[in-house]
Design a protein around this motif. Structure first.
Motif, PDB file in Angstrom:
ATOM      1  N   SER A 349       2.786   7.700  -0.213  1.00  0.00           N
ATOM      2  CA  SER A 349       2.293   6.063  -0.730  1.00  0.00           C
ATOM      3  C   SER A 349       1.899   6.442  -2.655  1.00  0.00           C
ATOM      4  CB  SER A 349       1.123   5.605   0.249  1.00  0.00           C
ATOM      5  OG  SER A 349       1.889   4.927   1.182  1.00  0.00           O
ATOM      6  N   ASP A 407       6.941  -0.457  -0.459  1.00  0.00           N
ATOM      7  CA  ASP A 407       5.939   0.567   0.948  1.00  0.00           C
ATOM      8  C   ASP A 407       6.071   0.261   2.223  1.00  0.00           C
ATOM      9  OD1 ASP A 407       4.605   3.297   1.727  1.00  0.00           O
ATOM     10  OD2 ASP A 407       2.918   2.554   0.505  1.00  0.00           O
ATOM     11  N   GLU A 408       5.789   1.227   2.840  1.00  0.00           N
ATOM     12  CA  GLU A 408       6.078   0.721   4.131  1.00  0.00           C
ATOM     13  C   GLU A 408       7.394  -0.507   4.292  1.00  0.00           C
ATOM     14  OE1 GLU A 408       2.998   0.381   6.802  1.00  0.00           O
ATOM     15  OE2 GLU A 408       1.915   1.849   5.245  1.00  0.00           O
TER      16      GLU A 408
HETATM   17 MG    MG Z   1       1.587   5.205   2.619  1.00  0.00          MG
END
Ligand code: MG
Ligand code: ADP
Length: 708
Positions: A349, A407-408
């Motif tokens: 991240s 992200d994710e």
């Molecule tokens: Mg992360």
């Protein structure tokens, strides 16, 4: 539009000097139009109403009559109204029969009247301002009543009421001026309607620095300016800043802009403004023999390790050669997509957020928090659209021409997943919903991160089985990097040291002290080699001007690599590489040439691309059992050897069914063992076969093939 002005005059009564100056301004505007715009007015009169606006360059007005130009900024409604009258006054010369009520629009306001959206504050209310914005939301075009004609139902007296288009209330006469009664009928045929559209703009990402939040502003578009914009468009605007009472909060007023003129700008991030000196500095930097290492050393230096990932990201920032088309007109994607998959707490991240700040145009979104609109684009019925449809741009659309940091990725919803799919390959997103069919430009390079399904990365399992990402989406990424958090004493010590220094540097800076001399060397390692501002300019320049082409030597090198690997595949009965990876190598080598501002892809660029592609394939494209490259691991989520064993088990089940009309678990187990498949693995395979719908279980422990 001029309702405000009218109500003001009504309450104050006409001021004698205003009337005098107004007619003076109107005369001066008439002179100005005659001397500078005569031929354009002629042409407008001929093409009216297909063409409905006269566009005036502010600079010309300022040159001709600075006083009127200044008044235009200070009291825009008044001057715009007078300019319209001045324009209509040219009508007799044109001997026009029909109505001639064109708009007057002003473009090219000088820099001093150009603001960023966040600076449109209350001191500018009712002033003419210019700003840049990216369309975040836009409603469908609706006819709005501008002039209502009412008839008194008792005495038939006609009343004309100008409407305030910014709210939905119908403005009615309070009572009949003839008979004092209060019932009216709206005569729709006699009333005047105007096309309007409500838009929400936000500060263009490429204009923002650091972690600023993009500020939005609502605006209204009218008449011939409607139906021009789609979400994601970057627009230059001239308009009047206004306020309206908020529906919910009594004394709070909402700002909005009444748009007078707009034009679309290029949305690519290449248009970061560069000065002569900037360009000189950029060119000087490109001649540094260590430029490549220096760029990589400037990618998230506070994050320890990951040299390959950082190198790949460096190339991604430059991208492949833009504007290429196949001979049949097919567009070739220049963007490089990268996926980081792996253990939690490995700075994925952090890396994404760093790149967001470094990219001249980058947006970070998390799959966990983003709704469908957040990531791609949607059509919704909502409050903004006042019960009508609103088109909304998500990150991929807003980042068009730049980078989207997702992200994710494993947590994004189904709907987003399929548009992401489309966006990654065709670089567009289409929305089809209840009669609305639109396509948005979504040519962003994607750097995504995902966590494993079961918390941690298992190096003995195939990646596709550990991530909640369908293989078809996975294979859209040019490069995939597993990020593993394996204990390793030497690495752990170095990482700890690196993180501790970063914190100490940040800490001493926070209290305004300098680090001791001997620590300065260490500090350097946690700081970017090239100043991020300069690097951004460097990337911008390269993306705008450099279009590298493969040299013969580079082409040969890439071709040999591909053919050799395919040959290996032939002999081991697997597909180690496909045309997709070949295109990736081409993109990477073009990006590598752009990294030193070269318009030739040399052999060293090809080598670098091949090395990166190989590293990735070694990590994710190798069958853990055979140790061989196998692209099916990525493309289908299963290796050839595993596929073969799945086929073996299906065969067993089919054969048993043919012979005994039934395949019980025990019998399958015995047969499988003979073929070298152990009990544990058989369990997994049976589960997969059921999941894929290849077999089903009519009773406990009994298996039947779905097709004979
Ligand atoms: Mg992360
Ligand atoms: P992830 O997204 O992979 O779960 P994060 O980006 O949230 O991980 O990182 C967790 C924390 O660990 C961050 O504060 C990050 O700075 C730190 N960290 C992890 N690995 C490294 C590394 N290699 N170098 C520097 N910091 C790291």
């Amino acid at each position: 539009m001029d309702q405000e002005e009218e109500t003001l005059t009504e309450t104050l009564g006409p001021q004698p000097e205003d009337v005098a100056t107004s007619s003076k301004y109107q005369e001066e505007l008439e002179e100005f139009l005659q001397s500078r715009y005569a031929s354009r007015i002629d042409s407008l009169a001929t093409h009216y109403p297909e063409e409905k606006s006269l566009i005036i360059d502010y600079n010309e007005l300022d040159e001709y009559n600075p006083e009127v130009a200044e008044m235009l900024i200070k009291d825009p409604y008044r001057i715009i109204t007078l300019a319209k009258k001045a324009l209509e006054a040219q009508k007799p010369m044109m001997s026009l029969e029909r109505t001639f009520k064109p708009n007057v629009r002003f473009k090219n306001l000088p820099d001093e009247y150009e603001f960023s959206i966040k600076d449109l504050n209350s001191s500018l209310i009712n002033k003419l301002v210019a700003f840049e914005g990216t369309v975040k939301k836009i409603t469908e075009v609706k006819p709005k009543l501008v002039k209502a004609i009412f008839e008194c139902v008792h005495c038939n007296k006609i009343h004309q009421i100008k409407q305030n288009y910014k709210d939905n209330k119908l403005g009615k006469p309070s009572k009949c001026i003839a008979c004092n009664r209060k019932s009216f009928e709206l005569l729709e045929e006699d009333s005047e309607f105007l096309d309007t559209q409500k838009v929400e703009f936000q500060e263009p990402i490429e204009n923002m620095r650091g972690k600023e939040q993009a500020k939005p502003i609502t605006a209204w578009i009218q008449d011939d300016l409607t139906n021009i914009l789609t979400p994601g468009d970057k627009v230059g605007i001239t308009g009047v800043l206004r306020i309206a009472e908020s529906k919910k909060k009594g004394s709070i007023y909402n700002k909005y802009v009444d748009i007078n003129h707009l034009y679309k700008k290029q949305t690519e991030f290449e248009d970061l403004e560069l000065t002569e000196e900037d360009i000189e500095e950029v060119k000087k930097l490109s001649n540094d023999p260590l430029i490549y290492e220096r760029i990589v050393g400037s990618i998230a230096p506070s994050i320890y390790g990951y040299p390959n990932i950082k190198e790949a990201i460096a190339l991604q920032l430059f991208g492949g050669t833009q504007g290429k088309e196949k001979p049949d007109g097919m567009h070739i994607r220049p963007d490089i997509h990268i996926l980081l998959i792996g253990d939690p707490g490995t700075a994925k991240s952090q890396l994404l957020q760093y790149v967001e700040g470094l990219s001249p145009k980058g947006i970070y979104v998390s799959g966990k928090s983003s709704s469908a609109a957040g990531l791609t684009a949607t059509a919704e019925k909502d409050e903004f659209g006042e019960e009508g449809w609103t088109l909304k741009a998500g990150a991929l659309v807003l980042a068009a021409g730049g980078m989207a940091l997702v992200d994710e990725l494993d947590k994004i919803g189904k709907e987003d997943r399929s548009s992401l799919h489309q966006a990654m390959e065709s670089q567009r997103i289409s929305v089809a919903k209840a009669g609305i069919v639109t396509t948005f430009k979504a040519n962003a390079a994607i750097l995504a991160a995902a966590n494993p399904k079961y918390g941690r990365f298992d190096k003995y399992e195939l990646p596709a089985e550990q991530f909640n990402i369908p293989p078809t989406l996975m294979s859209r990424f040019d490069l995939m990097f597993p990020v593993k958090d394996e204990p390793n004493r030497e690495k752990d010590r170095a990482l700890a040291k690196h993180i501790l220094i970063t914190h100490r540097v940040a800490g001493t800076r926070a209290i305004g002290r300098k680090l001791e001399a001997e620590k300065e060397e260490e500090e350097k390692r946690t700081l970017p080699d090239i100043d991020p501002d300069l690097l951004r300019k460097y990337i911008s320049y390269s993306r705008r001007h450099i279009r590298p082409v493969l040299t013969d030597e580079a082409e040969e090198r890439i071709r040999d690599f591909y053919i050799d690997l395919r040959k290996v595949g032939e002999s081991q009965d697997s597909v180690p590489i496909t045309a997709r990876q070949l295109e990736t190598i081409i993109r990477l080598s073009e990006a590598s040439a752009k990294g030193r501002l070269s318009d030739k892809v040399e052999i060293e660029d090809a080598e670098r691309a091949i090395r990166l592609q190989k590293t990735c394939m070694q990590e994710v494209g190798v069958d853990p059992e055979t140790g061989k490259f196998d692209i099916d691991i990525i493309a289908t989520g299963s290796s050839k050897s595993k596929m073969n064993r799945m086929k073996t088990v299906i065969r067993i089940i089919k054969d048993l069914n043919k012979e005994y009309d039934e395949a019980g678990y025990e019998a399958i187990k015995d047969e499988a063992k003979e073929k070298g498949i152990e009990k544990e693995e058989l369990g997994d395979i049976l589960k997969d076969l059921k999941k894929n719908g290849d077999v089903y279980t009519p009773a406990y422990g009994v298996y039947k093939p779905t097709e004979e």
